[in-house]
Motif scaffolding. Structure first.
Motif, mmCIF file in Angstrom:
data_model
loop_
_atom_site.group_PDB
_atom_site.id
_atom_site.type_symbol
_atom_site.label_atom_id
_atom_site.label_comp_id
_atom_site.label_asym_id
_atom_site.label_seq_id
_atom_site.Cartn_x
_atom_site.Cartn_y
_atom_site.Cartn_z
ATOM 1 N N ASP A 63 0.827 -1.333 0.516
ATOM 2 C CA ASP A 63 -0.254 0.275 -0.097
ATOM 3 C C ASP A 63 1.144 1.304 0.100
ATOM 4 O O ASP A 63 0.207 2.440 -0.482
ATOM 5 C CB ASP A 63 -0.540 0.023 1.083
ATOM 6 C CG ASP A 63 -2.182 -1.073 1.170
ATOM 7 O OD1 ASP A 63 -2.314 -1.416 -0.109
ATOM 8 O OD2 ASP A 63 -2.763 -1.096 2.356
ATOM 9 N N ARG A 64 1.907 0.611 0.631
ATOM 10 C CA ARG A 64 2.565 2.673 0.904
ATOM 11 C C ARG A 64 3.686 2.992 -0.516
ATOM 12 O O ARG A 64 3.706 3.909 -0.807
ATOM 13 C CB ARG A 64 3.796 1.634 1.721
ATOM 14 C CG ARG A 64 4.887 3.441 2.310
ATOM 15 C CD ARG A 64 5.507 3.110 3.292
ATOM 16 N NE ARG A 64 4.146 3.816 4.720
ATOM 17 C CZ ARG A 64 4.532 4.885 4.692
ATOM 18 N NH1 ARG A 64 5.274 5.951 4.040
ATOM 19 N NH2 ARG A 64 3.741 5.502 6.033
ATOM 20 N N ALA A 66 2.314 1.459 -3.480
ATOM 21 C CA ALA A 66 0.858 2.109 -4.027
ATOM 22 C C ALA A 66 0.317 3.925 -4.180
ATOM 23 O O ALA A 66 0.294 4.657 -4.807
ATOM 24 C CB ALA A 66 -0.824 1.555 -4.375
ATOM 25 N N ALA A 67 0.602 4.383 -2.648
ATOM 26 C CA ALA A 67 0.274 6.002 -1.994
ATOM 27 C C ALA A 67 1.837 6.984 -2.892
ATOM 28 O O ALA A 67 0.919 7.431 -3.060
ATOM 29 C CB ALA A 67 0.250 5.915 -0.974
ATOM 30 N N LEU A 68 2.518 5.836 -2.969
ATOM 31 C CA LEU A 68 3.768 7.154 -3.463
ATOM 32 C C LEU A 68 3.841 6.785 -4.776
ATOM 33 O O LEU A 68 4.021 7.690 -5.430
ATOM 34 C CB LEU A 68 5.407 6.048 -3.448
ATOM 35 C CG LEU A 68 5.501 5.754 -1.638
ATOM 36 C CD1 LEU A 68 7.500 5.571 -1.657
ATOM 37 C CD2 LEU A 68 5.757 7.823 -0.967
ATOM 38 N N GLU A 70 0.799 6.323 -6.649
ATOM 39 C CA GLU A 70 -0.827 7.177 -7.345
ATOM 40 C C GLU A 70 -0.894 8.381 -5.839
ATOM 41 O O GLU A 70 -2.100 8.937 -7.311
ATOM 42 C CB GLU A 70 -1.175 6.386 -7.115
ATOM 43 C CG GLU A 70 -1.630 4.816 -7.961
ATOM 44 C CD GLU A 70 -1.685 3.677 -7.736
ATOM 45 O OE1 GLU A 70 -3.630 4.168 -8.379
ATOM 46 O OE2 GLU A 70 -2.037 2.858 -7.908
ATOM 47 N N ALA A 71 -0.756 8.633 -5.502
ATOM 48 C CA ALA A 71 -1.623 9.425 -4.321
ATOM 49 C C ALA A 71 -0.463 10.159 -3.583
ATOM 50 O O ALA A 71 -0.624 12.076 -4.080
ATOM 51 C CB ALA A 71 -2.282 8.707 -3.098
ATOM 52 N N ASN A 72 0.361 10.299 -3.092
ATOM 53 C CA ASN A 72 1.805 11.205 -2.824
ATOM 54 C C ASN A 72 2.026 12.149 -3.460
ATOM 55 O O ASN A 72 2.966 11.423 -4.894
ATOM 56 C CB ASN A 72 2.350 10.425 -1.668
ATOM 57 C CG ASN A 72 1.664 9.502 -0.397
ATOM 58 O OD1 ASN A 72 1.863 8.680 -0.358
ATOM 59 N ND2 ASN A 72 1.144 11.187 0.496
ATOM 60 N N ILE A 73 2.317 13.554 -3.089
ATOM 61 C CA ILE A 73 3.179 13.955 -3.745
ATOM 62 C C ILE A 73 4.542 14.593 -3.072
ATOM 63 O O ILE A 73 4.083 15.005 -2.079
ATOM 64 C CB ILE A 73 2.015 15.473 -3.912
ATOM 65 C CG1 ILE A 73 1.143 15.422 -3.830
ATOM 66 C CG2 ILE A 73 2.758 17.321 -4.982
ATOM 67 C CD1 ILE A 73 0.487 15.744 -6.003
ATOM 68 N N ALA A 151 10.214 9.538 1.905
ATOM 69 C CA ALA A 151 8.955 9.444 0.312
ATOM 70 C C ALA A 151 9.390 7.804 0.391
ATOM 71 O O ALA A 151 8.756 6.649 0.179
ATOM 72 C CB ALA A 151 8.750 10.359 -0.867
#
Lengths: 154, 414
Positions: A63-64, A66-68, A70-73, A151
């Motif tokens: 998940d981390r 995936a977040a990096l 797709e989600a995190n800026i 990150a």
């Protein structure tokens, strides 16, 4: 018996995976139920349990990533890990505990390289289906300060 | 109050709060004035938690703005604070971040201080073998580091250099007091501390905390997992001084049907994004009012955070014009069950330097700081929701950011 060379090879592959941006492969270095935490030496000394990152399953590591992706800026950046010699503390046929010092330089979008983190991995390895995996990796940073943001995993 | 507007190094266009001159984020004279007028002026600076000073002699070293401070509990159970600066040559008195001590001694020339910050000993005060020593007129009572007034509220320890600052309850006001009490209603314990070095002026971070407009736009994680949408039930409270704020929201299933996000076709609304291990978000009901998120700030640089079950205090400290130190102290309640503590540890992934919903906050201040280089004569637009600093139920507003500038300009006499 899990030996030093096997751990060195494992760590080399682990570091190269992160440093070459093959982040999707990074959770595969861990067992399905695992502990991964990034903390620093003062929390560790005081027995404070919270982490900068705190995960107790491989799925959380996935998940981390995936977040990096797709989600995190955050600005484009990469790491260069230099890992020291593991200090084997306990080696069995199917498991081992070791401490491995690390230094991680961060290369930013601006082109600048700076030392981002130094510390030690406190690891517990197990052998599963012939493969070494991390049951637990606690990255204990020497500095209590993180520059701007963390990150990518250590 | 200072009213020497002529000496202000930056020009504010008009009396309003909707145009912020970019020079306020980089001007060195202004940064020096802030230390005197704000951090050493009529404010309460957050210093530490009472829980961090459990026993007589427990101390922590911290800062009020850039000024180093020692906070210590004495035998009478009271908390005292004084500048961490030897009266003799100005060296730090206490070097460790925390510890226990009967008294304090400067390593340079062994001048010593009690836990209340009084100078109690001068090495070789009478000289050696009749030679040297301090003049007979030297009076230890007349010398010592500056002492701070201390106020403790719900286990939060604040300090002030000002004789004129109102009581902490009056400073915070009823609404902010209630919102602090809501979270800190029973003893807490520290579960971790982290410092984040931010590449920007301290005010950019404080504004970011108060800016409920950006949260669900910048932070995809927030929006996608329905932790915080502007369409959720909630609101922004701005106190009368403007300097303190609360932004809060609660899960509201009716609002989730709201199409306002989809209509905007925002990058942050992404239905395809789901967690493989949703346990990171699996919390437990802890507060009767249904509020799942409450971000509270106290002027000038304190933040109390409840994001689901993840509780933390943050201390914002200036480090020169373009550096800020953000100290995170994660807390749980002393009576947490092991399961509740585990939930807090997992939810801490949401915040801090690697936080799914807050790592961006570490970077955006730097984006502004770099973006405004060469634009000192330009200004930021803070006009979302009008020009007022009033509380509101909507959160698509910059009312609490304007509130910050209202308080800032009053303290700075600008």
């Amino acid at each position: 018996m899990i030996d030093l060379l096997a751990l060195c090879a494992f760590n080399a592959a682990y570091a190269d995976t992160i440093d070459s941006d093959a982040l999707e492969q990074w959770p595969g270095f861990f067992t399905e139920e695992c502990h991964y935490r990034i903390t620093h030496i003062e929390n560790e000394r005081e027995g404070l349990a919270a982490g900068i990152v705190y995960a107790d399953s491989r799925a959380m590591l996935e998940d981390r990533i995936a977040a990096l992706r797709e989600a995190n800026i955050y600005e484009r950046q990469r790491y260069r890990h230099l890992l020291g010699m593991p200090r084997l503390q306990n080696a069995q046929a199917e498991s081992a505990e070791a401490r491995t010092p690390f230094i991680v330089a961060r290369i930013m979008a601006t082109g600048q390289t700076e030392v981002f983190a130094t510390g030690v991995y406190q690891d517990r390895f197990v052998r599963q289906e012939g493969q070494l995996r991390l049951q637990s990796r606690v990255a204990v940073c020497d500095s209590t300060v993180i520059d701007t943001l963390l990150a990518l995993p250590l | 109050m200072h009213n020497d507007i002529q000496s202000q190094p930056v020009h504010w266009s008009g009396p309003g709060l909707t145009r912020i001159p970019f020079a306020v984020y980089s001007d060195p004279q202004l940064a020096a004035d802030e230390q005197a007028r704000i951090f050493r002026g009529e404010v309460w600076n957050y210093l530490c938690l009472e829980a961090e000073l459990p026993d007589a002699g427990s101390y922590r070293t911290t800062f009020a703005g850039e000024t180093p401070v020692v906070v210590v509990r004495d035998d009478d159970g009271e908390i005292y604070a004084f500048e961490n600066r030897c009266a003799h040559r100005g060296a730090l008195i206490a070097l460790e971040k925390s510890g226990r001590s009967d008294n304090f001694q400067c390593v340079y020339h062994a001048w010593s201080y009690n836990r209340q910050g009084d100078l109690t000993g001068v090495a070789f005060e009478k000289g050696v073998k009749g030679q040297g020593g301090m003049p007979a007129s030297f009076c230890k009572e007349a010398h010592g580091p500056r002492k701070l007034r201390i106020a403790s509220f719900c286990g939060l320890v604040f300090g002030s250099f000002s004789e004129n600052v109102p009581s902490i309850e009056e400073y915070l006001g009823d609404e902010i007091c209630q919102r602090i009490e809501r979270v800190l209603h029973k003893p807490v314990e520290v579960i971790g501390r982290f410092t984040q070095a931010l590449p920007n002026n301290w005010k950019l971070y404080v504004e970011n905390v108060k800016d409920s407009y950006h949260a669900s736009l910048l932070h995809l994680f927030f929006t996608t997992f329905e932790l915080n949408r502007l369409s959720q039930k909630g609101g922004v409270i701005v106190d009368g001084s403007g300097g303190h704020h609360v932004s809060y929201s609660m899960i509201d299933t009716a609002a989730e049907k709201d199409a306002s996000y989809r209509e905007q076709a925002l990058r942050s609304d992404n239905d395809r994004y789901r967690l493989k291990d949703p346990s990171v978000l699996a919390g437990f009901k802890e507060y009767d009012d249904g509020v799942t998120l409450q971000i509270l700030s106290v002027f000038p640089g304190f933040v109390l955070q409840q994001i689901q079950n993840c509780l933390a205090v943050r201390q914002v400290l200036p480090r020169g014009t373009t550096r800020t130190e953000l100290n995170w102290t994660y807390i749980g309640y002393a009576d947490d069950t092991p399961e509740q503590r585990k939930v807090r540890l997992k939810q801490s992934n949401l915040v801090g330097p690697a936080g799914f919903i807050s790592m961006e906050d570490g970077a955006v201040g730097g984006f502004v700081q770099r973006g405004i280089a060469g634009a000192a004569d330009h200004e930021a637009i803070v006009e979302m929701g009008g020009d007022a600093t009033a509380s509101s139920e909507g959160r698509a507003t910059e009312a609490s950011v304007r509130g910050f500038w209202k308080a800032y300009r009053r303290h700075m006499g600008a």
